[in-house]
Structure formats: structure tokens, C-alpha cells
Design an enzyme around this catalytic site. Structure first.
Site, PDB file in Angstrom:
ATOM      1  N   CYS A  78       6.405 -13.755  19.736  1.00 41.92           N
ATOM      2  CA  CYS A  78       7.196 -13.728  18.504  1.00 41.92           C
ATOM      3  C   CYS A  78       8.688 -13.779  18.803  1.00 41.92           C
ATOM      4  O   CYS A  78       9.505 -13.309  18.010  1.00 41.92           O
ATOM      5  CB  CYS A  78       6.871 -12.490  17.685  1.00 41.92           C
ATOM      6  SG  CYS A  78       5.205 -12.538  17.000  1.00 41.92           S
ATOM      7  N   GLY A  79       9.054 -14.284  19.971  1.00 39.08           N
ATOM      8  CA  GLY A  79      10.478 -14.506  20.242  1.00 39.08           C
ATOM      9  C   GLY A  79      11.157 -13.437  21.079  1.00 39.08           C
ATOM     10  O   GLY A  79      12.378 -13.389  21.157  1.00 39.08           O
ATOM     11  N   LYS A  86       0.495  -4.374  31.048  1.00 39.00           N
ATOM     12  CA  LYS A  86       0.060  -3.679  29.849  1.00 39.00           C
ATOM     13  C   LYS A  86      -0.905  -2.533  30.149  1.00 39.00           C
ATOM     14  O   LYS A  86      -1.063  -1.620  29.354  1.00 39.00           O
ATOM     15  CB  LYS A  86      -0.549  -4.681  28.866  1.00 39.00           C
ATOM     16  CG  LYS A  86       0.472  -5.707  28.362  1.00 39.00           C
ATOM     17  CD  LYS A  86       1.753  -5.031  27.974  1.00 39.00           C
ATOM     18  CE  LYS A  86       2.804  -5.849  27.255  1.00 39.00           C
ATOM     19  NZ  LYS A  86       2.920  -7.240  27.463  1.00 39.00           N
ATOM     20  N   ASP A 127      10.105  -7.431  28.310  1.00 35.79           N
ATOM     21  CA  ASP A 127       8.776  -7.054  27.822  1.00 35.79           C
ATOM     22  C   ASP A 127       8.534  -5.551  27.653  1.00 35.79           C
ATOM     23  O   ASP A 127       7.998  -5.137  26.645  1.00 35.79           O
ATOM     24  CB  ASP A 127       7.697  -7.649  28.725  1.00 35.79           C
ATOM     25  CG  ASP A 127       6.329  -7.704  28.061  1.00 35.79           C
ATOM     26  OD1 ASP A 127       6.253  -7.887  26.840  1.00 35.79           O
ATOM     27  OD2 ASP A 127       5.321  -7.548  28.776  1.00 35.79           O
ATOM     28  N   ARG A 140       6.369 -11.706  13.131  1.00 38.05           N
ATOM     29  CA  ARG A 140       6.133 -13.076  12.660  1.00 38.05           C
ATOM     30  C   ARG A 140       5.758 -12.963  11.186  1.00 38.05           C
ATOM     31  O   ARG A 140       4.631 -12.621  10.855  1.00 38.05           O
ATOM     32  CB  ARG A 140       4.997 -13.692  13.492  1.00 38.05           C
ATOM     33  CG  ARG A 140       4.711 -15.154  13.195  1.00 38.05           C
ATOM     34  CD  ARG A 140       3.670 -15.676  14.162  1.00 38.05           C
ATOM     35  NE  ARG A 140       4.225 -15.823  15.497  1.00 38.05           N
ATOM     36  CZ  ARG A 140       4.702 -16.961  16.005  1.00 38.05           C
ATOM     37  NH1 ARG A 140       4.656 -18.069  15.291  1.00 38.05           N
ATOM     38  NH2 ARG A 140       5.189 -16.988  17.221  1.00 38.05           N
ATOM     39  N   ALA A 178      -0.141 -20.557  27.948  1.00 37.68           N
ATOM     40  CA  ALA A 178       0.210 -20.840  29.347  1.00 37.68           C
ATOM     41  C   ALA A 178       1.509 -20.102  29.684  1.00 37.68           C
ATOM     42  O   ALA A 178       2.382 -19.962  28.826  1.00 37.68           O
ATOM     43  CB  ALA A 178       0.397 -22.340  29.542  1.00 37.68           C
ATOM     44  N   THR A 228      10.998 -12.891  24.517  1.00 40.06           N
ATOM     45  CA  THR A 228      11.639 -13.439  25.720  1.00 40.06           C
ATOM     46  C   THR A 228      12.798 -14.359  25.341  1.00 40.06           C
ATOM     47  O   THR A 228      13.867 -14.302  25.953  1.00 40.06           O
ATOM     48  CB  THR A 228      10.605 -14.199  26.581  1.00 40.06           C
ATOM     49  OG1 THR A 228       9.537 -13.302  26.869  1.00 40.06           O
ATOM     50  CG2 THR A 228      11.219 -14.678  27.879  1.00 40.06           C
ATOM     51  N   TYR A 288      -6.820 -13.194  33.796  1.00 43.49           N
ATOM     52  CA  TYR A 288      -5.589 -13.315  33.018  1.00 43.49           C
ATOM     53  C   TYR A 288      -4.693 -12.081  33.262  1.00 43.49           C
ATOM     54  O   TYR A 288      -5.165 -10.930  33.142  1.00 43.49           O
ATOM     55  CB  TYR A 288      -5.911 -13.453  31.520  1.00 43.49           C
ATOM     56  CG  TYR A 288      -4.661 -13.424  30.677  1.00 43.49           C
ATOM     57  CD1 TYR A 288      -3.732 -14.464  30.764  1.00 43.49           C
ATOM     58  CD2 TYR A 288      -4.362 -12.344  29.851  1.00 43.49           C
ATOM     59  CE1 TYR A 288      -2.553 -14.425  30.032  1.00 43.49           C
ATOM     60  CE2 TYR A 288      -3.191 -12.307  29.111  1.00 43.49           C
ATOM     61  CZ  TYR A 288      -2.289 -13.346  29.215  1.00 43.49           C
ATOM     62  OH  TYR A 288      -1.114 -13.308  28.503  1.00 43.49           O
TER      63      TYR A 288
HETATM   64  C1  SPV Z   1       2.022  -9.928  25.828  1.00 40.14           C
HETATM   65  O1  SPV Z   1       0.982 -10.504  25.462  1.00 40.14           O
HETATM   66  O2  SPV Z   1       2.596  -9.094  25.129  1.00 40.14           O
HETATM   67  C2  SPV Z   1       2.609 -10.255  27.122  1.00 40.14           C
HETATM   68  C3  SPV Z   1       1.773 -10.917  28.093  1.00 40.14           C
HETATM   69  O3  SPV Z   1       3.711  -9.876  27.394  1.00 40.14           O
HETATM   70  S1  SPV Z   1       0.508  -9.882  28.603  1.00 40.14           S
HETATM   71  O4  SPV Z   1       0.664  -9.704  30.023  1.00 40.14           O
HETATM   72  O5  SPV Z   1      -0.717 -10.570  28.270  1.00 40.14           O
HETATM   73  O6  SPV Z   1       0.609  -8.632  27.922  1.00 40.14           O
HETATM   74 MN    MN Z   2       4.331  -8.325  25.989  1.00 41.78          MN
END
Ligand code: SPV
Ligand code: MN
Length: 630
Positions: free
Chosen positions: A274-275, A231, A291, A420, A388, A277, A222
Site C-alpha cells: 500500500c505504498g 514477520k 517495514d 488502500r 515478486a 516502501t 516465501y
Molecule cells: C509484507 O507483506 O508486509 C511484507 C513482506 O513486508 S513479508 O515478508 O511477506 O511480510
Molecule cells: Mn511488511
């Protein structure tokens, strides 16, 4: 480089690939690659520079090895993660803790020595018979004070391909920086694969070495657990930013188009799903990023950049009406990776809430799927996973902001915090000042958990600045950095809170998805002091007549006063309970809470109690009219 290292690298790399490594003239890179070639023992090593040929090589590899499959539309592919590997794994994401460091009780840590031994055991010979990819990208625009070069080692061409879509290329950037050791490093392996997915997810580990700026990730696919620059690097960047006096945030950056040709840039922090994007992609506005943002103070102003050049976005509920720009990118030829959706026989992807009729059968993460298919416990297997995602370049979008690659960043005049929250905060309000906003909106942000992380959904949690999953320094210090960030700034950005999830007592949402477009326009007007606002105990809220005009102008919609009343009525008992919960956490569970935090919350409590004694538990905003606003 030692003779032995040269021999090893030459044995694994083609001559051309070896030359690419050596041409960087960076001993740190060579040592890093050599160390993991030795440990992971790949069959071969492929080194990518910034060329289109190397990007194509990675795309081809993903199709050849089955990590991705072609879909009907040119350039679109599908990738599946394992059934239990479709979200971030918070429990197994840990900081390697050297003996003498205190990261505070809120961070998940493992003893450094122990953690390194464990993870090295997992990496040993894990790439035997496979190819190792070595890639170079840049966080932030290149040629900028914000630029942070990175080196990714992975055995997953899907991870490499995702990074090509999501990040600016960094080989030349690193080369220009000479023999610097100032780069982030990531080592990833999907581990043993079974039917194309990571088999040993029980041994999934994401370990972060803050001192060495290295992140290890294994037995997972993932992207939130594997794509180093996402992240994994945010956690490294939070620490680096703290040491150097800037901020690394879980934030969108966008241009709001105000009256005339005025564009005001805002940065906004929202927890996952939580909105964030959908706000960054609002119709009529332009997107810089959705992000991760870095913010720096320069000449008395705040500037922000998007760390990324693409979107790893949530597919759920993306539909042509609410998300026209993204819908178009997802249904037109171009480079897009879909993950964990249903694919029909015709090669069309279907996700939850897409508005298209779902076919009777197809392929999803559970293999062959048909309507009514059940899992081992007899529960329906939905056609697509809630988390997804799509991976697409921002440059493919019509609404991309022209400043995306500006090495200076964009001057940021507003900050948004959104969670949220079904029962407390109004759809939008503005803080009295920077400190009030940082404390009562940022540090006090609560949000209900979602499918973006493994574990139970709908649990209300404190999520300071929406960044709690990525904070890598003691929490009090992190908040203090925010408080101090505007020292020396001429006009600190206005801070707003938004809440797209407010419900009435019967559990019905009080706002529509598209109403965001109005809230954001109101924020733009407030930043420029074009409208007045009503001072309530928790912040400034809009005047009804301004929203009514904006609803008509922006959405061509009537805005009944009754809606306004329900949305903006101050809910005193809920606010007081929230302050109590938050004060409890900051006084009992965080050892380095700045004193001002507790004071500002106490002041807010007092204002609420006074209002409650005078006007009752639920107070319409009109009651507060006539109080001064700036
Ligand atoms: C998040 O979960 O905050 C995302 C996707 O932007 S991830 O790559 O899983 O962090
Ligand atoms: Mn994120």
C-alpha cells in the site's frame, strides 16, 4: 552440556563450527540447536558467526544447491518460490495457545500441545542428507537498548542469504550478552523439495510459541513465511513490547527534509503493498527503514529504530521515473536477490510494470515461459508474480539516512497511517491530538486486501495500525498500549492519515504516484507548525494555497483548485458508514475494546452528522475555513 549432546553436535559439526557454537558460552543456544539436530536429523550443521567467510559460504551454497541462480549483473541472483507459495499464508499462521491463555477472538490459534505434536511430526528427519544452517542476527541496531538477538535454524540457504542482506549480524552481540536466554528462536525447513521448491505446501505451517519466543515454519519458502527475523519475529516482538512498555510496529521510518537543513523523522504504518516502501524511498528524503520499527519512550521523547538493515521490497511498478534510487540499486552491480520475476535468456529480470519491453520467452516460476502461456484453467500466466520481490541492503542505497545505525534511534515527531481506500479518506489529514489519531486513523484503518497475502484481493478489511496480521496480544490491549504510550511525553508526535488510492465515482484515481512527495512535505511543515490547516469533522486538512506552493516547489507542477476540491471534499455518508462498520467490530467482536475508542468514534459521528445537516453530504473544505487551528 550432557555427554550425549556433545557427541551429537561434534558428529554433525566440523571442529571449527562446533567451536563457534561453544564460544558463545550460552547453554540456551546449545540446547536449542541440539534439540533440532536430534529432531530434524541433518547430514551436517554449519554455524555462521559474523565473519565475511561465513556469509560467502552461504552465498555459494545457494548457487550450488540451486536455490538461487546468477543473473547477468554481478551479485544479482534469482530465487523462485513454488507456484502456490508466493505470499504470506495467514490461514496457516497460528499462535500455539496454552490452556490458560486468552488471546481474544481475532487471533488465529491452535491448541499448543496439538500444534507442537503436528509440527514436530513434520520436522522429524526432514533435514536428512541436508545441511542445517545456524545463524545469529540482531533485530535493531547492535549495542542498543533496542537490540534483540536471534537464532535462526534453517535448511534453506536462500533464507540464510536473505537474512544476511536484511539484518545486522548478531553473533558477537549475543556473545556480549553472556548466558542470556533473552533471544528469539526460529526453526525453519523448506520441507521436501520438488524441482527446487517446497512440495508439500498443503502442510505449510507457521506456528508461534509466544511463551518460549520460538517460531516454527515448515513446507514453505516465501520469505514472509520463513525469514525468522521478519514477520515471524514481529509477532514475538509485539508481545514483548506490550510486556515492557514499548511498541513493535509495521512501520517505515524516514527523515523528511524540511526548509533549511531541518530533518524531521516520521514513522508510518501501511498494510502490505500500500505504498510503504515507495514512501520511505521518496526522492529528496532519506530512508531509515521501510517495514518494521520499534518505538521507545525516553526522557519525554519518542525514538524509533529500523529493526532491519535491508529491504524485501515489491517489484511491481518499480520504474526509473518514480523510484530512481531503487531502480539504480536493481540495475547496478551489488548483492540483490530477485524472486518470482521473469528471467530472459540474457539473465535480465522483468517484473510487472517495470516499463521495459517484455521478452518473448524466458524462465519464471512456472518454468519455461513464453508470451501467451496458459495455466491448467486456460488463464494467461503473467510473466512475473504480482508479489515478486527484491532483497537488497539499505547500505547499498544512496538515500540511506545516516542515523540508520544510531543505537539511540531517531526522535520521531510524526506518525502516519495509510491504507488502500478508494472512497473515504482524503490524501492527507492530521488528527486533532494523539488519542483522536490513534483511534480514528490507527485503530480505524481499513484497507483493501492485496497480493502480499494468499486469498482474494480487493476485500475491504479493518487493519488496526496496519499491524493486524502480526498482533499477538488481545486487540483492545494492543490499542490501549498505543493510547498510553505518550504518557509522560513532552509533545506527542502528530498523527496523520494518508490515502494514495482515493478514486472518483468513475473509478479514476484522484492523485498521482508522485503527489506523495507533496503530502509528506506538508506533514513536515505541520509538525513544525509552519503552516495552518483547516479543521474539518475528521481532522485538519491542508489549505489550498499551501499545497499549490508545495506542488510548484516540489514537483514543478500546477495544482488546479478543482483537483484540491475533488481530493479534499469531505464525504460524509462514506465516513458515517465506516464509523458504523468499525464500531460494530469493536463492540461485538473485540472483548477488551478501550471505552474511549467507542466514545471518540461517537464524537466523530456527531460532528459529521452536524456538518451533514448544515452543508449536505459532500462538503468542500473551504466551508470549514476560519475555524481555529493550533
Ligand atoms: C509484507 O507483506 O508486509 C511484507 C513482506 O513486508 S513479508 O515478508 O511477506 O511480510
Ligand atoms: Mn511488511
Amino acid at each position: 552440556m550432557e555427554e550425549e549432546a556433545v557427541t551429537l553436535l561434534k558428529a554433525k559439526c566440523s571442529e571449527e563450527n562446533y567451536k563457534k557454537l561453544v564460544a558463545l558460552n550460552n547453554p540456551g543456544v546449545l540446547d536449542f540447536v541440539e534439540k533440532y539436530v536430534k529432531l530434524c536429523h541433518p547430514g551436517s550443521v554449519y554455524v555462521c558467526n559474523d565473519s565475511e567467510d561465513d556469509r560467502q559460504y552461504i552465498r555459494n551454497k545457494s548457487l550450488e544447491n540451486g536455490e538461487e541462480r546468477k543473473l547477468a549483473i554481478e551479485g544479482h541472483t534469482i530465487h523462485f518460490d513454488g507456484v502456490n507459495d508466493q505470499a504470506r499464508d495467514k490461514a496457516n499462521t497460528k499462535y500455539l495457545l496454552p490452556g490458560d491463555t486468552d488471546l481474544g477472538a481475532s487471533l488465529n490459534t491452535v491448541d499448543k500441545q496439538e500444534g507442537l505434536e503436528e509440527i514436530s511430526g513434520y520436522f522429524k528427519n526432514i533435514m536428512a542428507g541436508r545441511e542445517m544452517y545456524v545463524l545469529f542476527f540482531c533485530l535493531g541496531p547492535t549495542n542498543s537498548e533496542f537490540s534483540l538477538p536471534c537464532v535462526q535454524i534453517t535448511d534453506s540457504s536462500y533464507v540464510a542469504h536473505s537474512e544476511y542482506i536484511l539484518y545486522r549480524r548478531g553473533y558477537e552481540q549475543l556473545k556480549r550478552m553472556g548466558s542470556t536466554n533473552r533471544f528469539f528462536r526460529y526453526v525453519h525447513s523448506a520441507g521436501v523439495l520438488e524441482k527446487g521448491v517446497s512440495k508439500n505446501v498443503d502442510k505449510r505451517r507457521i506456528y508461534i510459541d509466544l511463551e518460549e519466543a520460538i517460531v516454527y515454519s515448515i513446507n514453505t519458502q516465501y520469505a514472509g513465511n520463513t525469514v525468522g527475523l521478519k514477520k515471524l519475529s514481529l509477532r514475538l516482538a509485539v508481545r514483548k513490547a506490550s510486556q515492557e512498555g514499548w511498541l513493535a510496529e509495521h512501520m517505515l521510518v524516514m527523515g523528511i527534509h524540511g526548509p533549511g537543513k531541518r530533518i524531521s523523522y516520521l514513522a508510518g504504518a501501511f498494510p502490505s503493498t500500500c505504498g510503504k516502501t515507495s514512501t520511505a524511498m521518496l526522492k529528496g528524503e532519506t530512508i531509515v527503514g521501510d517495514d518494521i520499527a520499534y518505538l521507545r519512550k525516553k526522557k519525554g521523547k519518542i525514538y524509533a529504530v529500523n529493526v532491519e538493515g535491508g529491504i524485501f521490497g515489491i517489484l511491481r511498478d518499480v520504474n526509473p521515473k518514480d523510484d530512481p534510487a531503487i531502480w539504480e540499486a536493481l540495475t547496478s552491480p551489488g548483492e540483490v536477490i530477485f524472486s518470482n520475476v521473469l528471467v530472459s535468456e540474457e539473465g535480465i529480470p522483468y517484473w510487472l510494470g517495470g516499463g521495459r519491453e517484455i521478452p518473448e520467452r524466458g524462465v519464471n516460476y512456472s518454468g519455461q515461459w513464453y508470451k501467451g502461456k496458459k495455466d491448467f484453467q486456460g488463464n494467461d500466466i503473467p510473466h512475473a508474480h504480482k508479489n515478486a520481490r527484491y532483497t537488497v541492503s539499505l547500505y547499498a542505497l544512496k538515500n540511506v539516512d545516516p542515523e540508520l545505525d544510531n543505537p539511540e534511534g531517531v526522535e520521531t515527531k510524526g506518525i502516519i497511517y495509510g491504507g488502500r481506500d478508494s472512497s473515504i479518506c482524503p490524501p492527507v489529514q492530521e488528527a486533532f491530538d494523539w488519542v483522536h489519531g490513534v483511534i480514528t486513523m490507527g485503530a480505524s484503518l481499513e484497507s483493501e486486501t492485496t497480493a502480499a497475502t494468499l486469498g482474494k484481493e480487493g476485500v475491504r478489511q479493518l487493519n488496526p495500525m496496519s499491524n493486524i496480521d502480526f498482533v499477538s496480544i488481545p486487540l483492545g490491549k494492543y490499542i490501549d498500549n498505543h493510547l498510553k504510550f505518550v504518557e509522560g511525553v513532552d509533545v506527542p508526535p502528530s498523527i496523520f492519515s494518508v490515502n494514495y488510492f482515493l478514486k472518483d465515482k468513475g473509478g479514476k484515481y484522484l492523485t498521482a504516484m508522485e503527489d506523495k512527495r507533496v503530502w509528506i512535505k506538508w506533514m513536515e511543515l505541520r509538525i513544525n507548525r509552519d503552516v495552518e490547516a483547516i479543521k474539518t469533522p475528521t481532522g485538519y486538512v491542508p489549505q489550498y494555497e499551501d499545497l499549490k506552493r508545495l506542488f510548484a516547489e516540489v514537483l514543478d507542477k500546477d495544482y488546479p483548485e478543482d483537483d484540491y476540491l475533488k481530493q479534499f471534499t469531505l464525504r460524509i455518508p462514506e465516513n458515517l458508514a465506516k464509523i458504523e462498520r468499525i464500531t460494530e467490530v469493536y463492540t461485538r467482536k473485540v472483548s477488551d475494546t478501550p471505552e474511549v475508542l467507542v466514545n471518540v468514534l461517537a464524537e466523530q459521528k456527531e460532528r459529521l452528522e452536524i456538518a451533514g445537516a448544515k452543508y449536505g453530504d459532500y462538503v468542500p473544505p473551504s466551508v470549514f475555513r476560519g475555524q481555529e487551528t493550533p
